[in-house]
Design an enzyme around this catalytic site. Sequence first.
Site, mmCIF file in Angstrom:
data_model
loop_
_atom_site.group_PDB
_atom_site.id
_atom_site.type_symbol
_atom_site.label_atom_id
_atom_site.label_comp_id
_atom_site.label_asym_id
_atom_site.label_seq_id
_atom_site.Cartn_x
_atom_site.Cartn_y
_atom_site.Cartn_z
ATOM 1 C CG ASP A 204 39.160 40.947 29.988
ATOM 2 O OD1 ASP A 204 38.494 40.602 30.982
ATOM 3 O OD2 ASP A 204 39.773 42.027 29.934
ATOM 4 C CG ASP A 206 40.709 41.566 33.696
ATOM 5 O OD1 ASP A 206 41.071 42.348 32.802
ATOM 6 O OD2 ASP A 206 39.514 41.214 33.852
ATOM 7 C CG ASP A 307 43.306 43.419 29.875
ATOM 8 O OD1 ASP A 307 43.744 43.534 28.707
ATOM 9 O OD2 ASP A 307 42.215 43.885 30.240
HETATM 10 P P1 ATP Z 1 34.453 41.047 32.134
HETATM 11 O O1 ATP Z 1 34.175 39.811 32.905
HETATM 12 O O2 ATP Z 1 33.453 41.290 31.080
HETATM 13 O O3 ATP Z 1 35.860 41.120 31.617
HETATM 14 P P2 ATP Z 1 35.363 42.903 34.068
HETATM 15 O O4 ATP Z 1 34.694 43.480 35.252
HETATM 16 O O5 ATP Z 1 36.497 41.968 34.327
HETATM 17 O O6 ATP Z 1 34.258 42.236 33.189
HETATM 18 P P3 ATP Z 1 37.228 44.545 32.566
HETATM 19 O O7 ATP Z 1 36.954 45.468 31.446
HETATM 20 O O8 ATP Z 1 38.087 43.381 32.251
HETATM 21 O O9 ATP Z 1 35.812 44.116 33.154
HETATM 22 O O10 ATP Z 1 37.875 45.408 33.701
HETATM 23 C C1 ATP Z 1 38.187 44.913 34.983
HETATM 24 C C2 ATP Z 1 38.662 46.028 35.862
HETATM 25 O O11 ATP Z 1 39.942 46.451 35.436
HETATM 26 C C3 ATP Z 1 37.753 47.240 35.806
HETATM 27 O O12 ATP Z 1 37.102 47.376 37.024
HETATM 28 C C4 ATP Z 1 38.641 48.425 35.588
HETATM 29 O O13 ATP Z 1 38.561 49.299 36.652
HETATM 30 C C5 ATP Z 1 40.030 47.849 35.482
HETATM 31 N N1 ATP Z 1 40.645 48.309 34.239
HETATM 32 C C6 ATP Z 1 40.389 47.860 33.009
HETATM 33 N N2 ATP Z 1 41.117 48.501 32.096
HETATM 34 C C7 ATP Z 1 41.880 49.386 32.770
HETATM 35 C C8 ATP Z 1 42.849 50.359 32.412
HETATM 36 N N3 ATP Z 1 43.197 50.540 31.154
HETATM 37 N N4 ATP Z 1 43.403 51.078 33.399
HETATM 38 C C9 ATP Z 1 43.050 50.889 34.667
HETATM 39 N N5 ATP Z 1 42.158 49.988 35.073
HETATM 40 C C10 ATP Z 1 41.565 49.258 34.151
HETATM 41 MN MN MN Z 2 37.727 41.310 32.707
HETATM 42 MN MN MN Z 3 40.177 43.569 31.271
#
Ligand code: ATP
Ligand code: MN
Ligand code: MN
Length: 383
Positions: A204, A206, A307
């Site tokens: 995703d 962020d 997100d």
């Molecule tokens: P990817 O590249 O697969 O998206 P990612 O490390 O970006 O991997 P994510 O699931 O997008 O993974 O999450 C990124 C960060 O955001 C995580 O480290 C997490 O701590 C934080 N995070 C995600 N969802 C929430 C939430 N609902 N509340 C608080 N923090 C969150």
């Molecule tokens: Mn992510």
């Molecule tokens: Mn995310």
Amino acid sequence: APAEPLEEKGQVAPYICQRRTPLLHHNTALTDALETMAEEARFCGSDVRSLAFSRAASVLKSLPWRVKRIQQLHTVPCVGEHSQRIIQEMLEDGMSAEVEQVRQSERYRTMKLFTKIFGVGVKIASQWYQRGLRTLADLQLHQIKLNLEQQAGLLHYEDLNTPVELWEAEAISQVVRKAVEQISPGATVTLTGGFRRGKPCGHDVDLLITHPSEGQEMGLLCRVISILDSQGFLLYHSTHRNSLPSLEDEELWVSDHSSTMDHFERCLSIFHLGDLAGSNQGGAGAQKLGASTGSGASSLWKAVRVDLVETPYSQFPFALLGWTGSRNFERDLRRFSKHEKKMTLNSHGLYHLEQKIFLPAASEEEIFQHLGLEYILPEERNA
Ligand code: ATP
Ligand code: MN
Ligand code: MN
């Protein structure tokens, strides 16, 4: 016996946040195996077992050398008995029968299929499995009730399980940035999550939204969403209102959930990336999408999970640290704060439980300083 290479003699720190964990490392075959075991344990609801495998994988990612013999791990922390057995199998046979068995198992494969639907967690996937469901088509066949999030997840299943590339993430950031600047000049949009850790692709995008004058950020996300929606960029969105009582409320810092919950105004969305290419955004993203599609209009657009998080400027460094991840890195950072420093760290701030004071920070570096930790770059947080 031959001498151990020098680099193996260094002590490996017990907490992930005390180590540097690069994206590319020397033990990928081993960590893949251990992560499969961690995932399988999670699918079984055994979070403790899952964490143990996950910690073992993380520590191997931080080693600046390739593990060749199990004895090399004797002074390395976080590698439990079961993990050692898997590693030994891998080192001896080049594969682990136990891991292969998991990967082939109907339960693991089905759980994987179902949990890859946006909005479906282990609990629901597990219920469906118990009921005998095995394929995505089975969900329709059995007329399973899905909420809006899951419906969107199923509808865009293929796209949402196709990795998002960096250029796509940057193109989306740019679209959001334009909308944000239109509403509130000076407001900023920051790409965080895996991309900030240097990953070339992710599941995703962020994005953190803030404004340098405190208070100006309020209501920004809501208005951005409505602009993006009217521009046709959103296939799905669901906003979670800011639920933060007050940072002064001690309950927020003392409770068990204090370090896992995050109370920012937040939007989970699915973007329609096709309009990006079609519109006059320009940029490498749009060009690349146009150039790489030779066959049919169907490949001209793509659904991407995004997100969006709105944060007050004073909390931004904490939000940035919290949303950059990885999840394993974050977990240990909070565990370290609590157990070694008697502090509660979350995406809003850092609170000293004994002195009962907040430790403000203007950058991630300052947060590491407060914790007495060496600064770890985002690219070194790929635990
Ligand atoms: P990817 O590249 O697969 O998206 P990612 O490390 O970006 O991997 P994510 O699931 O997008 O993974 O999450 C990124 C960060 O955001 C995580 O480290 C997490 O701590 C934080 N995070 C995600 N969802 C929430 C939430 N609902 N509340 C608080 N923090 C969150
Ligand atoms: Mn992510
Ligand atoms: Mn995310």
